[in-house]
Scaffold this active site. Structure first.
Site: not given
Ligand code: GCB
Length: 594
Positions: A163, A414-415, A468, A474, A505, A551, A570
């Protein structure tokens, strides 16, 4: 094995930043046509360091997929005759091949770690040389991060599962430097505490003959000599040591000296912060004291310059970290410029240092990214080759950053997909790679909401759990009561694992200037504050939570899509670093009365 270029009594650098000549090569014609052998045709000026994407006001540059070519000439100092001459690039995103005059000298894979090459045989001191760099931004299933180029009726389209915008180019400094042919090539320092004494183990490597020897001298920050050592490896003891600690970036200077007889051949200054890091049950200990992380996931992302390093933003961002009371951040989602890591050392900011392994998760579609319908781990997608590239990325990160006291934890991805057997097989050896490269720091990876408590098969390998979570954004969007209950229920599960948990996050997109008097109104500045408050209530009820990193520090640019309004919003600060209401709220929590 590499030492970052430095000016010392025996070393001299020439910085090659500035305007380079630049052309796109969408059809990959440059190699066959030998573009390195002459001045680039129809080139435009391109600043280094910077991403090229936003510098030109041109979609063809911004959305380019494939190679670009950078070129400049450099006068090689006449005084470097008889010296070893090295070309060093701090990064080239995501891969590069370099020519000096007509000679191809080096290639490198991976967009965020340095590489260098001895060019002594290709340049002439006192003359000009032409340096040409082909930089390719293409992401495939065999790159870190992964991606996929789709051939469409309208041209190539780069897809990826992370992202943030796929900025590319020469993002960091380029150097030419000289040393004696016999030279120091690497150093590893590991520090320990023995009561009030500091203990520094050092291990120096040199490319030099058997007739050479190494000595070391340790100075404190005031310049007083506090210890000396003979030989390429050894242990120094510092009585009444001034520890490196969060908020107190005290650094000693370890001078490495390479001698032949009484002749000094090479010298190098390695800064040393004396501190320990250890995980004990649910506690994360720095200098044997429990540490609670406050701060952010960040990005290297600023207007016009993209992911190019910029000293003004570096200093300003650290000023804002201080203003808000953050003691740490994660280098999400790639190794940051070494200038950033150095600055963190000096300012006592604690870092979680991450590889560029982001988006190894093809389940992360959800309308955010433009490439759905793939299996993450398979012979055709992320496979053994990817795993090797990933292992190399881990090794290069640790080789680069091993001596930084600010770095307390490695994040190897990451993720990623982590709930499958394939993920378990993929990751198990990568944890070994990290631990072999650095037995002294804890290792982890960042878990995604798609692999909630009870389903993740990779966290068993981690020393620290990094989560995260976006309850209230979401999922349970605009219903913070429901979000709070669901989040606490999951977190209590993780808390039973007897490992420290860092929330790496949590965040809510917030459009600056959008307001509401009514609670639970997503996108408003008020909602970002309510959302963070809800999270903090949950964290404060669970002892195993040892850190909170919001985040994101600032709004940042992403690929376009219906989930993103001028990028990811964010940020607690806007992209140009203006505070949203949440910045003041966080400051109250993190600084308290201070
Ligand atoms: C996440 C990712 C990050 C995204 C964020 C989002 O989990 O690690 O890279 O920018 O969510 O804002 O969706």
């Amino acid at each position: 094995m590499m030492l970052r270029p430095q000016d010392t009594s025996t070393r001299e650098r020439k910085n090659l930043n500035g305007l380079w000549q630049f052309v796109l090569d969408p059809d990959r014609r440059g190699r066959a046509a030998g573009w390195q052998s002459a001045a680039l045709v129809a080139a435009r000026g391109m600043p280094v360091p910077a991403s090229y994407n936003d510098v030109a006001a041109d979609a063809a540059v911004r959305d380019h997929v494939g190679p670009v070519w950078y070129q400049r000439t450099v006068w090689v100092p006449a005084g470097w005759a008889g010296r070893r001459i090295v070309l060093h690039l701090e990064s080239a995103t995501h891969r590069a091949t370099v020519w000096v005059n007509d000679a191809e000298v080096v290639s490198h894979e991976g967009g965020y770690t340095p590489f260098e090459v001895d060019v002594t045989d290709h340049v002439t001191p006192g003359r000009q040389s032409r340096i040409t760099v082909e930089v390719d931004n293409t992401l495939t299933f065999q790159t870190i991060p992964p991606g996929l180029v789709e051939e469409t009726d309208h041209g190539k389209r780069q897809r990826y599962w992370h992202d943030f915008f796929n900025y590319a180019g020469l993002h960091r400094s380029v150097w030419l430097y000289s040393t004696d042919p016999a030279h120091l090539s690497d150093v590893t320092v590991v520090t320990d505490l023995d009561g009030t004494d500091g203990v520094i183990h050092y291990d120096v490597t040199a490319e030099a003959g058997p007739d050479t020897r190494v000595t070391v001298v340790l100075h404190d920050a005031e310049g007083n000599q506090v210890a000396t050592g003979e030989g390429a490896d050894g242990t120094l003891t510092v009585p009444q040591v001034h520890r490196w600690a969060p908020g107190d970036g005290y650094l000693y200077d370890l001078e490495l000296l390479l001698w032949r007889g009484e002749d000094l051949l090479d010298s190098y200054h390695q800064s040393v912060g004396v501190r320990t890091v250890r995980v004990d049950g649910i506690r994360f200990l720095i200098n044997d004291e429990p540490f609670y992380f406050t701060g952010f996931g960040k990005h290297e992302d600023v207007p016009v310059i993209g992911k190019g390093h910029n000293d003004a933003y570096l200093v300003h961002d650290f000023e804002l970290l201080d203003w808000i009371g953050a003691n740490s951040f994660r280098t999400s989602h790639y190794p940051y410029s070494e200038d950033v890591i150095d600055y963190a050392d000096r300012h006592g900011i604690v870092l979680i240092d991450e590889t560029a392994a982001v988006g190894l998760n093809m389940g992360l579609g959800g309308g955010i990214f433009g490439a759905q319908g793939y299996t993450t781990f398979s012979p055709e997608t992320a496979n053994e080759v990817t795993q090797q590239v990933h292992a190399q990325a881990i090794r290069e990160l640790i080789a680069r950053d091993k001596n930084h006291p600010s770095v307390v934890l490695w994040s190897i991805a990451n993720e990623p997909e982590s709930e499958t057997e394939a993920a378990e097989h993929y990751f198990r050896p990568l944890f070994d790679v990290a631990r072999e490269a650095d037995p002294t720091r804890p290792v982890g990876f960042v878990n995604v909401m798609l692999a909630p408590y009870g389903t993740c098969r990779v966290s068993q390998f981690a020393d620290v759990l990094m989560l995260n979570r976006y309850y209230g954004w979401y999922v349970q969007t605009g219903d913070l009561d429901a979000a709070e209950a669901a989040w606490e229920a999951e977190l209590r599960g993780w808390a039973g694992e007897n490992k420290p948990i860092i929330i790496t996050e949590y965040g809510a997109d917030t459009y600056p200037g959008l307001h509401s008097v009514v609670a639970n109104s997503p996108w408003t500045e008020e909602y970002q504050v309510e959302y963070l408050d809800m999270n903090h209530r949950v964290f404060d009820r669970i002892d195993a939570v040892v850190g909170e990193q919001v985040w994101n520090f600032a709004d940042f640019t992403t690929s376009s899509g219906i989930m993103r309004v001028g990028g990811n919003r964010k940020g607690v600060f806007t992209r140009d670093r203006q505070p949203k209401a949440a910045a003041h709220a966080l400051r109250r929590r993190w600084r308290g009365g201070r």
